[in-house]
Write a protein that holds these residues in place. Structure first.
Motif, mmCIF file in Angstrom:
data_model
loop_
_atom_site.group_PDB
_atom_site.id
_atom_site.type_symbol
_atom_site.label_atom_id
_atom_site.label_comp_id
_atom_site.label_asym_id
_atom_site.label_seq_id
_atom_site.Cartn_x
_atom_site.Cartn_y
_atom_site.Cartn_z
ATOM 1 N N ALA A 1 0.830 -1.203 0.000
ATOM 2 C CA ALA A 1 0.000 0.000 0.000
ATOM 3 C C ALA A 1 0.869 1.260 0.000
ATOM 4 O O ALA A 1 0.496 2.283 -0.570
ATOM 5 N N PHE A 2 2.025 1.166 0.612
ATOM 6 C CA PHE A 2 2.937 2.309 0.658
ATOM 7 C C PHE A 2 3.722 2.498 -0.638
ATOM 8 O O PHE A 2 4.245 3.579 -0.885
ATOM 9 N N ALA B 1 2.732 10.089 -1.678
ATOM 10 C CA ALA B 1 2.520 11.540 -1.643
ATOM 11 C C ALA B 1 1.257 11.875 -0.856
ATOM 12 O O ALA B 1 1.227 12.850 -0.088
ATOM 13 N N ILE B 2 0.216 11.078 -1.023
ATOM 14 C CA ILE B 2 -1.018 11.303 -0.268
ATOM 15 C C ILE B 2 -0.743 11.172 1.224
ATOM 16 O O ILE B 2 -1.136 12.025 2.030
ATOM 17 N N LEU B 3 -0.051 10.116 1.596
ATOM 18 C CA LEU B 3 0.247 9.912 3.017
ATOM 19 C C LEU B 3 1.069 11.068 3.567
ATOM 20 O O LEU B 3 0.826 11.544 4.672
ATOM 21 N N LEU C 1 -4.932 2.418 6.364
ATOM 22 C CA LEU C 1 -3.955 3.480 6.598
ATOM 23 C C LEU C 1 -4.639 4.830 6.684
ATOM 24 O O LEU C 1 -4.120 5.752 7.296
ATOM 25 N N VAL C 2 -5.783 4.967 6.050
ATOM 26 C CA VAL C 2 -6.540 6.212 6.129
ATOM 27 C C VAL C 2 -8.016 5.916 6.360
ATOM 28 O O VAL C 2 -8.480 4.784 6.161
ATOM 29 N N ASP C 3 -8.712 6.940 6.779
ATOM 30 C CA ASP C 3 -10.172 6.880 6.882
ATOM 31 C C ASP C 3 -10.646 8.307 6.606
ATOM 32 O O ASP C 3 -9.838 9.200 6.430
ATOM 33 N N LEU D 1 2.264 4.695 12.805
ATOM 34 C CA LEU D 1 2.809 3.774 11.810
ATOM 35 C C LEU D 1 3.302 4.535 10.588
ATOM 36 O O LEU D 1 4.442 4.366 10.134
ATOM 37 N N VAL D 2 2.454 5.387 10.065
ATOM 38 C CA VAL D 2 2.799 6.105 8.841
ATOM 39 C C VAL D 2 3.993 7.031 9.061
ATOM 40 O O VAL D 2 4.948 7.021 8.282
#
Lengths: 129, 129
Positions: A15-16, A23-25, A61-63, A80-81
DNA sequence: TTCAAGTATTCGATTATTCGAATGTATAAA
DNA sequence: TTTATACATTCGAATAATCGAATACTTGAA
C-alpha cells in the motif's frame, strides 16, 4: 516475525509502495485533507486519487469523516505512517563486508543457535506447556 | 520530504513489498546466509529466490561476499531494514476521528500555515539568497 | 580438461497493477 | 424537484510483476 505474517506485512508495504499513495500519506501527515485539496497538490486526476485512496483505506492506513459533500481524509494509524516514512527518508549508509567478516558472523550465529537449542530442550525436559 | 523523492521512496518500499523478499530480509536480519541456506527455509525454488535477491540487490538492500562457490548474502543497510521491519511488525491502534476533531485540526493547520507564510516573506524581505 | 555444485539469467506465460474515460451516487442549494 | 458539486466505482487497455523451466555462468575438485 511469525512466518505467515510476512504475507500481511507485505500487503501493508504494498500500500505504501506507489509514488502517488506515498505523496497522499505525506500530505496527510500534516493534517486532514479532502480530495479536492489533494487534487490541487498532486499531479493526478480525481478518479485516480480516489482509486489510490481506496487502496489506502483497504490497508487501514486512512479513513475519512464526511462534512457535507466533502470527505476529509486523515491517517488511521498516524504513528505507523510517520515512523515508516521517517525510516525511509533517513539515508542509512551502505555497508560492505568482507568474506572474513561474514565467516565470523556465521560462526557466531551457529554458536548462538546451539545455545538456544540446548536451553530449549532443557526446558522441554523440565516440563513443557 | 522533497517531492521527487516519493518516487525513490516508493521504489525502495516496493522492494520490501513481496512476502518472499520480506522473508529473505527477515532471515538476513539474524545473520548472513547463502542461497542454499535460504532454499531450505523458504517455500520457493532456487531460481525464484535468486530473482528476488536480484531485486533486493538493485534496491541496495543486500549484497553478497563470495566464498568459493557459495554466495553469502548480508544486509547492506541493516539499520534501515531492521527499523522498517520493526515499524511494520508493531501494531499501531487504528484511530477514528469525528468531523468536529477534523475541523479543529484543519483550522489549526490553516493558522500554522499563515504563520509560516508570514515568517517566510519576512525572511525574504530581509535579504534572500 | 572435464565435471559437479551453487547460483544467475533469460524466456514465456500468467496474473496483478495502473490509469483514463465514462458513469454512478450522495448531498446541498436553488 | 432539478441541478451542481464532490467523490466513488466500473471497465478496458496498457504496462509491470511474478513464476517455472531451461539454460548459462563460475568455481573448485578430480
Amino acid at each position: 516475525m511469525p512466518p505467515e505474517d510476512s504475507q500481511n506485512a507485505a500487503e501493508l508495504l504494498k500500500a505504501f509502495s506507489h509514488p502517488t499513495r506515498l505523496a497522499i500519506l505525506l500530505e496527510l501527515v500534516d493534517g486532514p485533507k479532502c480530495v479536492t485539496d489533494m487534487e490541487e497538490i498532486l499531479p493526478a486526476r480525481q478518479a485516480n486519487i480516489s482509486q489510490h485512496l481506496a487502496v489506502l483505506r483497504h490497508a487501514k492506513l486512512v479513513d475519512y469523516a464526511q462534512d457535507g459533500t466533502l470527505r476529509c481524509y486523515y491517517l488511521s494509524r498516524p504513528r505507523l505512517v510517520k515512523d515508516l516514512l521517517a525510516v525511509v527518508e533517513r539515508d542509512d549508509p551502505v555497508v560492505k563486508r568482507t568474506p572474513a567478516e561474514i565467516q565470523a558472523d556465521k560462526e557466531r550465529l551457529a554458536k548462538a543457535k546451539a545455545v538456544t537449542r540446548a536451553s530449549k530442550s532443557g526446558r522441554e525436559k523440565a516440563g513443557k506447556r
